[in-house]
Design a protein around this motif. Structure first.
Motif, PDB file in Angstrom:
ATOM      1  N   GLN A  94       0.853  -1.123   0.126  1.00 52.32           N
ATOM      2  CA  GLN A  94       0.192  -0.265  -0.028  1.00 52.32           C
ATOM      3  C   GLN A  94       0.993   1.379  -0.130  1.00 52.32           C
ATOM      4  N   SER A  95       2.263   1.643   0.272  1.00 52.69           N
ATOM      5  CA  SER A  95       2.667   2.879   0.946  1.00 52.69           C
ATOM      6  C   SER A  95       3.618   2.412  -0.445  1.00 52.69           C
ATOM      7  N   LEU A  96       3.989   1.631  -1.021  1.00 54.26           N
ATOM      8  CA  LEU A  96       4.283   1.403  -2.320  1.00 54.26           C
ATOM      9  C   LEU A  96       3.400   2.034  -3.471  1.00 54.26           C
ATOM     10  N   ILE A  97       2.386   1.350  -3.508  1.00 55.75           N
ATOM     11  CA  ILE A  97       1.375   1.876  -4.439  1.00 55.75           C
ATOM     12  C   ILE A  97       1.657   3.866  -4.187  1.00 55.75           C
ATOM     13  N   GLU A  98       1.297   4.471  -3.095  1.00 55.32           N
ATOM     14  CA  GLU A  98       1.013   5.780  -2.399  1.00 55.32           C
ATOM     15  C   GLU A  98       2.361   6.635  -3.216  1.00 55.32           C
ATOM     16  N   ALA A  99       3.704   6.032  -3.028  1.00 56.22           N
ATOM     17  CA  ALA A  99       4.602   6.782  -2.529  1.00 56.22           C
ATOM     18  C   ALA A  99       4.373   6.589  -4.265  1.00 56.22           C
ATOM     19  N   ASP A 100       4.325   5.627  -5.327  1.00 61.12           N
ATOM     20  CA  ASP A 100       4.617   5.360  -6.585  1.00 61.12           C
ATOM     21  C   ASP A 100       3.376   6.799  -7.267  1.00 61.12           C
ATOM     22  N   GLU A 101       1.871   6.600  -6.153  1.00 58.58           N
ATOM     23  CA  GLU A 101       1.048   7.667  -7.218  1.00 58.58           C
ATOM     24  C   GLU A 101       1.811   9.143  -7.097  1.00 58.58           C
ATOM     25  N   LEU A 102       2.248   9.154  -5.730  1.00 61.58           N
ATOM     26  CA  LEU A 102       3.193  10.583  -5.931  1.00 61.58           C
ATOM     27  C   LEU A 102       4.076  11.183  -6.871  1.00 61.58           C
ATOM     28  N   LEU A 103       4.893   9.932  -6.822  1.00 58.31           N
ATOM     29  CA  LEU A 103       5.784  10.094  -8.609  1.00 58.31           C
ATOM     30  C   LEU A 103       5.350   9.726  -9.418  1.00 58.31           C
ATOM     31  N   GLN A 104       4.627   9.638  -9.905  1.00 55.14           N
ATOM     32  CA  GLN A 104       3.804   9.474 -11.434  1.00 55.14           C
ATOM     33  C   GLN A 104       3.077  10.687 -11.232  1.00 55.14           C
ATOM     34  N   HIS A 105       2.758  11.530 -10.406  1.00 53.86           N
ATOM     35  CA  HIS A 105       1.688  12.748 -10.279  1.00 53.86           C
ATOM     36  C   HIS A 105       2.762  14.563 -11.183  1.00 53.86           C
ATOM     37  N   VAL A 106       4.105  13.920  -9.816  1.00 46.79           N
ATOM     38  CA  VAL A 106       5.141  14.673 -10.139  1.00 46.79           C
ATOM     39  C   VAL A 106       5.504  15.104 -11.748  1.00 46.79           C
ATOM     40  N   SER A 107       6.372  13.197 -11.626  1.00 49.36           N
ATOM     41  CA  SER A 107       7.189  13.472 -13.344  1.00 49.36           C
ATOM     42  C   SER A 107       4.831  14.225 -14.660  1.00 49.36           C
ATOM     43  N   THR A 108       4.122  13.464 -13.883  1.00 49.39           N
ATOM     44  CA  THR A 108       2.984  14.301 -15.220  1.00 49.39           C
ATOM     45  C   THR A 108       3.283  15.763 -15.130  1.00 49.39           C
ATOM     46  N   MET A 109       2.926  15.898 -14.027  1.00 52.57           N
ATOM     47  CA  MET A 109       2.981  17.842 -14.165  1.00 52.57           C
ATOM     48  C   MET A 109       4.595  18.307 -15.148  1.00 52.57           C
ATOM     49  N   ILE A 110       6.184  17.693 -14.477  1.00 55.30           N
ATOM     50  CA  ILE A 110       7.158  17.644 -15.005  1.00 55.30           C
ATOM     51  C   ILE A 110       6.807  17.826 -16.359  1.00 55.30           C
ATOM     52  N   GLN A 111       6.461  17.477 -17.014  1.00 52.15           N
ATOM     53  CA  GLN A 111       5.955  16.187 -18.588  1.00 52.15           C
ATOM     54  C   GLN A 111       5.295  17.880 -18.820  1.00 52.15           C
ATOM     55  N   LYS A 112       3.994  18.132 -18.707  1.00 49.56           N
ATOM     56  CA  LYS A 112       3.505  19.190 -18.763  1.00 49.56           C
ATOM     57  C   LYS A 112       3.811  19.850 -19.039  1.00 49.56           C
ATOM     58  N   ASN A 113       4.286  20.582 -18.382  1.00 47.85           N
ATOM     59  CA  ASN A 113       4.702  22.266 -17.935  1.00 47.85           C
ATOM     60  C   ASN A 113       5.692  22.334 -18.802  1.00 47.85           C
ATOM     61  N   VAL A 114       7.111  20.871 -19.420  1.00 44.70           N
ATOM     62  CA  VAL A 114       8.221  20.937 -20.199  1.00 44.70           C
ATOM     63  C   VAL A 114       6.728  20.844 -22.170  1.00 44.70           C
ATOM     64  N   ASN A 115       6.529  20.445 -21.725  1.00 44.66           N
ATOM     65  CA  ASN A 115       6.039  20.280 -23.105  1.00 44.66           C
ATOM     66  C   ASN A 115       4.831  22.219 -23.511  1.00 44.66           C
ATOM     67  N   ARG A 116       4.441  22.510 -22.592  1.00 46.91           N
ATOM     68  CA  ARG A 116       3.850  23.691 -22.960  1.00 46.91           C
ATOM     69  C   ARG A 116       5.070  24.828 -23.052  1.00 46.91           C
ATOM     70  N   VAL A 117       6.445  24.377 -22.282  1.00 48.15           N
ATOM     71  CA  VAL A 117       7.421  25.225 -22.618  1.00 48.15           C
ATOM     72  C   VAL A 117       7.662  25.525 -24.145  1.00 48.15           C
ATOM     73  N   ILE A 118       8.399  23.901 -24.324  1.00 44.60           N
ATOM     74  CA  ILE A 118       8.117  24.137 -26.199  1.00 44.60           C
ATOM     75  C   ILE A 118       7.291  24.510 -26.790  1.00 44.60           C
ATOM     76  N   GLU A 119       6.324  23.974 -26.647  1.00 44.12           N
ATOM     77  CA  GLU A 119       4.893  24.589 -27.645  1.00 44.12           C
ATOM     78  C   GLU A 119       5.323  26.115 -27.440  1.00 44.12           C
ATOM     79  N   GLY A 120       6.231  26.807 -26.494  1.00 45.75           N
ATOM     80  CA  GLY A 120       5.561  27.913 -26.557  1.00 45.75           C
ATOM     81  C   GLY A 120       4.773  29.022 -26.276  1.00 45.75           C
ATOM     82  N   GLU A 121       4.086  27.802 -25.598  1.00 47.50           N
ATOM     83  CA  GLU A 121       2.612  28.509 -25.383  1.00 47.50           C
ATOM     84  C   GLU A 121       3.434  29.214 -23.756  1.00 47.50           C
ATOM     85  N   GLU A 122       4.080  28.934 -22.573  1.00 44.58           N
ATOM     86  CA  GLU A 122       5.140  29.787 -21.780  1.00 44.58           C
ATOM     87  C   GLU A 122       6.235  29.740 -21.922  1.00 44.58           C
ATOM     88  N   GLU A 123       6.245  30.833 -21.330  1.00 45.80           N
ATOM     89  CA  GLU A 123       7.947  31.090 -20.820  1.00 45.80           C
ATOM     90  C   GLU A 123       7.883  31.237 -19.125  1.00 45.80           C
TER      91      GLU A 123
END
Length: 123
Positions: A94-123
């Protein structure tokens, strides 16, 4: 800012993020449970019994003893069930699932923000 300065700043920010993650409650809880599980005498004993039964099953198969092999496999299954149903193992999962969910959430946030910067939506 030069490329090397930007890279150094990025490394510093990554280190800050890693520190935040290491100190997050779900990661701390996972590490604590993992340490307890790794050092729990009953779980270590079960692991040793499972390994021994697995060796027996392989040896019985090699020497053509199907009934003994079936019994060894049944013992492996019984020991695995006992191991998996141990409260500490369940807590670990259970604790592994919770820690993994946190890491997945952070990874997704980073990926979305990097994609926005690359696409020129945000600088």
């Amino acid at each position: 800012m030069t490329f090397l300065e930007e890279e150094k700043q990025l490394e510093q920010e990554v280190e800050k993020l890693l520190d935040l993650l290491k100190n997050h409650e779900s990661v701390q809880q996972f590490q604590a449970v993992r340490n307890r599980a790794e050092n729990h005498p009953k779980l270590k004993e079960l692991e040793a019994q499972i390994k021994a039964a697995q060796k027996d099953a392989v040896n019985f198969e090699h020497y053509g003893k199907p009934e003994a092999q079936r019994q060894a496999v049944a013992e492996i299954n019984r020991l695995n069930k006992e191991y998996k149903s141990h409260p500490l193992v369940e807590s670990y999962r259970q604790s592994l699932i919770e820690a993994d969910e946190l890491l997945q959430h952070v990874s997704t946030m980073i990926q979305k923000n990097v994609n926005r910067v690359i696409e020129g939506e945000e600088e």
